[in-house]
Write a protein that holds these residues in place. Structure first.
Motif, PDB file in Angstrom:
ATOM      1  N   VAL A  77       9.926   6.491   8.519  1.00 39.72           N
ATOM      2  CA  VAL A  77       9.984   6.242   7.081  1.00 39.72           C
ATOM      3  C   VAL A  77      10.422   7.480   6.309  1.00 39.72           C
ATOM      4  N   THR A  78       9.837   8.636   6.590  1.00 38.79           N
ATOM      5  CA  THR A  78      10.176   9.836   5.817  1.00 38.79           C
ATOM      6  C   THR A  78      11.620  10.263   6.050  1.00 38.79           C
ATOM      7  N   MET A  79      12.095  10.145   7.296  1.00 34.64           N
ATOM      8  CA  MET A  79      13.487  10.502   7.567  1.00 34.64           C
ATOM      9  C   MET A  79      14.441   9.519   6.889  1.00 34.64           C
ATOM     10  N   ALA A  80      14.067   8.238   6.873  1.00 33.88           N
ATOM     11  CA  ALA A  80      14.893   7.232   6.210  1.00 33.88           C
ATOM     12  C   ALA A  80      14.982   7.495   4.712  1.00 33.88           C
ATOM     13  N   VAL A  81      13.884   7.925   4.110  1.00 30.53           N
ATOM     14  CA  VAL A  81      13.897   8.272   2.686  1.00 30.53           C
ATOM     15  C   VAL A  81      14.907   9.392   2.422  1.00 30.53           C
ATOM     16  N   ALA A  82      14.878  10.428   3.247  1.00 30.20           N
ATOM     17  CA  ALA A  82      15.788  11.559   3.070  1.00 30.20           C
ATOM     18  C   ALA A  82      17.247  11.137   3.223  1.00 30.20           C
ATOM     19  N   ARG A 128       6.780  13.092   2.777  1.00 26.70           N
ATOM     20  CA  ARG A 128       6.219  13.356   4.106  1.00 26.70           C
ATOM     21  C   ARG A 128       4.956  12.528   4.362  1.00 26.70           C
ATOM     22  N   LYS A 129       4.602  12.468   5.637  1.00 28.78           N
ATOM     23  CA  LYS A 129       3.385  11.793   6.085  1.00 28.78           C
ATOM     24  C   LYS A 129       2.241  12.796   6.011  1.00 28.78           C
ATOM     25  N   MET A 130       1.185  12.455   5.308  1.00 30.27           N
ATOM     26  CA  MET A 130       0.058  13.367   5.141  1.00 30.27           C
ATOM     27  C   MET A 130      -0.978  13.179   6.263  1.00 30.27           C
ATOM     28  N   PHE A 131      -1.475  11.965   6.407  1.00 28.48           N
ATOM     29  CA  PHE A 131      -2.433  11.661   7.469  1.00 28.48           C
ATOM     30  C   PHE A 131      -2.572  10.148   7.566  1.00 28.48           C
ATOM     31  N   GLN A 132      -3.312   9.707   8.552  1.00 28.34           N
ATOM     32  CA  GLN A 132      -3.536   8.286   8.777  1.00 28.34           C
ATOM     33  C   GLN A 132      -5.009   7.987   8.602  1.00 28.34           C
ATOM     34  N   SER A 133      -5.304   6.876   7.945  1.00 22.74           N
ATOM     35  CA  SER A 133      -6.694   6.503   7.702  1.00 22.74           C
ATOM     36  C   SER A 133      -6.848   5.008   7.901  1.00 22.74           C
ATOM     37  N   ARG A 134      -7.691   4.622   8.838  1.00 23.81           N
ATOM     38  CA  ARG A 134      -7.949   3.208   9.127  1.00 23.81           C
ATOM     39  C   ARG A 134      -6.654   2.439   9.393  1.00 23.81           C
ATOM     40  N   GLY A 135      -5.718   3.084  10.096  1.00 22.28           N
ATOM     41  CA  GLY A 135      -4.469   2.429  10.428  1.00 22.28           C
ATOM     42  C   GLY A 135      -3.445   2.436   9.317  1.00 22.28           C
ATOM     43  N   TYR A 136      -3.774   3.062   8.203  1.00 22.38           N
ATOM     44  CA  TYR A 136      -2.872   3.117   7.048  1.00 22.38           C
ATOM     45  C   TYR A 136      -2.282   4.522   6.945  1.00 22.38           C
ATOM     46  N   TYR A 137      -0.972   4.607   6.756  1.00 21.43           N
ATOM     47  CA  TYR A 137      -0.303   5.909   6.662  1.00 21.43           C
ATOM     48  C   TYR A 137      -0.259   6.374   5.213  1.00 21.43           C
ATOM     49  N   ASN A 138      -0.716   7.593   5.008  1.00 19.44           N
ATOM     50  CA  ASN A 138      -0.735   8.182   3.668  1.00 19.44           C
ATOM     51  C   ASN A 138       0.485   9.070   3.503  1.00 19.44           C
ATOM     52  N   TYR A 139       1.425   8.643   2.677  1.00 19.20           N
ATOM     53  CA  TYR A 139       2.636   9.416   2.403  1.00 19.20           C
ATOM     54  C   TYR A 139       2.539  10.057   1.023  1.00 19.20           C
ATOM     55  N   PHE A 140       3.093  11.242   0.908  1.00 16.42           N
ATOM     56  CA  PHE A 140       3.149  11.918  -0.391  1.00 16.42           C
ATOM     57  C   PHE A 140       4.258  12.970  -0.315  1.00 16.42           C
ATOM     58  N   TRP A 141       4.402  13.746  -1.368  1.00 14.44           N
ATOM     59  CA  TRP A 141       5.482  14.716  -1.483  1.00 14.44           C
ATOM     60  C   TRP A 141       4.995  16.134  -1.216  1.00 14.44           C
ATOM     61  N   ALA A 149     -12.082   8.285   3.629  1.00 11.55           N
ATOM     62  CA  ALA A 149     -11.167   7.158   3.835  1.00 11.55           C
ATOM     63  C   ALA A 149     -10.327   6.930   2.582  1.00 11.55           C
ATOM     64  N   LEU A 150      -9.095   6.492   2.788  1.00  9.90           N
ATOM     65  CA  LEU A 150      -8.204   6.216   1.661  1.00  9.90           C
ATOM     66  C   LEU A 150      -8.718   5.046   0.836  1.00  9.90           C
ATOM     67  N   SER A 151      -8.508   5.134  -0.464  1.00 13.51           N
ATOM     68  CA  SER A 151      -8.826   4.026  -1.358  1.00 13.51           C
ATOM     69  C   SER A 151      -7.528   3.295  -1.681  1.00 13.51           C
ATOM     70  N   LEU A 152      -7.353   2.106  -1.137  1.00  8.47           N
ATOM     71  CA  LEU A 152      -6.138   1.347  -1.416  1.00  8.47           C
ATOM     72  C   LEU A 152      -6.031   0.935  -2.885  1.00  8.47           C
ATOM     73  N   PRO A 153      -7.135   0.534  -3.545  1.00 14.08           N
ATOM     74  CA  PRO A 153      -7.027   0.268  -4.992  1.00 14.08           C
ATOM     75  C   PRO A 153      -6.628   1.524  -5.779  1.00 14.08           C
ATOM     76  N   GLY A 154      -7.161   2.679  -5.380  1.00  9.01           N
ATOM     77  CA  GLY A 154      -6.811   3.918  -6.067  1.00  9.01           C
ATOM     78  C   GLY A 154      -5.342   4.257  -5.892  1.00  9.01           C
ATOM     79  N   ARG A 155      -4.838   4.081  -4.677  1.00  9.06           N
ATOM     80  CA  ARG A 155      -3.422   4.343  -4.442  1.00  9.06           C
ATOM     81  C   ARG A 155      -2.542   3.365  -5.213  1.00  9.06           C
ATOM     82  N   TRP A 156      -2.986   2.138  -5.343  1.00  4.53           N
ATOM     83  CA  TRP A 156      -2.198   1.162  -6.088  1.00  4.53           C
ATOM     84  C   TRP A 156      -2.101   1.553  -7.563  1.00  4.53           C
TER      85      TRP A 156
END
Length: 473
Positions: free
Chosen positions: A44-49, A454-467, A342-349
């Motif tokens: 995903v990150t390489m495709a973005v670039a 870039r990919k930051m980390f993975q949480s509960r099978g969910y990939y956390n991407y950020f800049w 753990a990541l908060s999916l509502p927060g990320r949304w």
């Protein structure tokens, strides 16, 4: 006229020598090197670039975006939706993933050509990216590289016209990966060559020539996929191709990048072509797709900036231990610091625009841009103190300079030590973020930087991407 209107490419800056791998296991080296995605990079990150490179290079505003890959991060979730959000496309953009075949890139390209020809899309971008793994001690471990390429398809400003195509399928099993497989599986090489690859490629090429009443000598350049340099040379000999017309596979420099490989070859070929050149372009995987492509006069304005040659060399050599760690192929000692929550999916949304495309705000009164910490909305302008008078402002495409930085020896990262910096954007605004693609001893205050997804980390099978920020290339 429908054809390619822009090309983009992304290759990681890291290179792993085949000699290094062979020395570890005491085996034979193919004497090349392969491009390796950083610890915080993936498909995903390489495709973005690559997509951003394609869009910016051609001034493209696509209404369609497709991803071709065999290594999508999710089994069930559209990866291209993440990419479309990161490159900040409108929500009405048509998105699609093409997966599970090395021919996915050319299949997606044909779908884009058909959509533009039919008038259902005006500008479609096809991006291919792969991070395939070969098992230890095998030749695939040495030969499989990583990277991304993107092509834009449209009817205006065409640099390479798609004159015709010919496709066949073939249910031949040569390279495969099942649901639970980490590594690529393969069978006996001679069987692959003589029963699968060579007959399939010859049939596709012959079919194209017959369909459009062409001769192989009508082509100035010949671009085609092969599993490795040996197989690439074998097809050229079998079909008695002019070696001066055959495009370099690039495998000795970056390895076989999967779905991306043949598109990178095409980018290199078009970069060196002149108006009027006709290119034979052939991909392979469960069949073959053959294209007849003719370069137009518009190529001259694009060749001022290289598509790919400036990216081939790489910048940082890594060792085999780093490679194993980055790919999570060995267990390493866990950090003694507390685990991330753990990541908060509502927060990320709620913060989806800030996370996906790095949006902040800009004061309507004085024009000062600001970027806020996630979850903390800005209400007062830092410059003129105007209240609740802002408009959205994107920072991901802005460059800046490193104001200050810290090196953290304890930061939980697969590429220690961690480097964190304060970035002052050239057009205003400041962010504190991680730095990547840099050597700590070469980081210095005032260094020009740009943002990278870039990919930051993975949480509960969910990939956390950020800049993150990286040195300007």
């Amino acid at each position: 006229m429908v054809g390619i209107t822009s090309i983009g490419a992304y290759l990681p800056i890291y290179r792993l020598s085949s000699d290094d791998i062979a020395a570890t296991w005491g085996g034979r080296s193919n004497r090349g090197a392969k491009a390796v995605a950083g610890y915080d990079e993936d498909t995903v990150t390489m495709a973005v670039a690559a997509a951003l490179d394609c869009m910016e290079g051609g001034g493209i505003e696509p209404d369609g975006l497709s991803l071709a890959t065999t290594t999508a991060p999710y089994r069930e979730k559209q990866s291209v939706a993440i990419i479309a959000s990161a490159v900040d496309l409108p929500q009405e953009t048509r998105t699609a993933d093409f997966t599970d075949s090395l021919r996915a890139g050319s299949i997606a390209l044909k779908a884009a050509v058909d959509a533009v020809s039919a008038g259902s899309l005006d500008n479609a971008v096809v991006v291919a990216a792969d991070c395939r793994l070969g098992a230890a001690k095998g030749m695939l471990e040495q030969s499989l590289g990583e990277g991304a390429a993107a092509v834009a398809v449209g009817s205006k400003g065409v640099i390479a016209e798609i004159e015709g195509t010919y496709s066949i399928f073939n249910d031949f099993t040569d390279y495969w990966r099942a649901e639970d497989d980490t590594y690529i599986r393969t069978t006996e090489q001679r069987f692959i060559d003589e029963v699968g690859y060579l007959p399939t490629m010859q049939e596709a090429i012959s079919g194209l020539l017959k369909k459009y009443q062409l001769d192989i000598n009508d082509f100035s350049r010949i671009v085609y996929y092969a599993a490795d340099a040996r197989q690439h040379a074998t097809l050229a000999r079998r079909m008695k191709l002019d070696k001066d017309k055959v495009q370099d596979s690039l495998y000795q420099a970056i390895g076989n990048t999967g779905t991306t490989a043949v598109l990178l070859m095409l980018a290199d070929s078009i970069e060196k072509a002149k108006a009027g050149d006709r290119i034979l372009f052939v991909s392979y995987g469960d069949g073959a797709d053959a294209y007849c492509i003719k370069v137009t006069e518009n190529i001259q304005k694009f060749q001022k900036k290289p598509f790919i040659t400036d990216k081939l060399a790489g910048k940082i050599a890594i060792n085999y231990g780093q490679y194993l760690t980055w790919k999570n192929l060995v267990d390493v000692e866990a950090s003694t610091l507390p685990e991330r929550p753990a990541l908060s999916l509502p927060g990320r949304w709620r913060e989806r625009r800030a996370i996906a495309a790095l949006y902040g705000v800009k004061c309507r009164k004085c024009g000062t841009p600001q970027i806020h910490q996630l979850g903390q909305a800005i209400r007062v302008c830092v410059n003129c103190q105007a209240r609740d008078n802002f408009e959205p402002y994107k920072f991901s495409d802005k460059k800046g300079k490193l104001f200050s930085y810290a090196i953290d020896q304890l930061q939980p990262t697969q590429n220690p030590p961690g480097v964190n910096g304060v970035i002052d954007f050239d057009e205003g605004g400041r962010i504190i973020c991680e730095l990547t693609d840099c050597e700590p001893d070469k980081v210095e205050v005032g260094m020009p930087v740009e943002m990278t997804f870039r990919k930051m980390f993975q949480s509960r099978g969910y990939y956390n991407y950020f800049w993150k920020a990286k040195p300007v290339e």
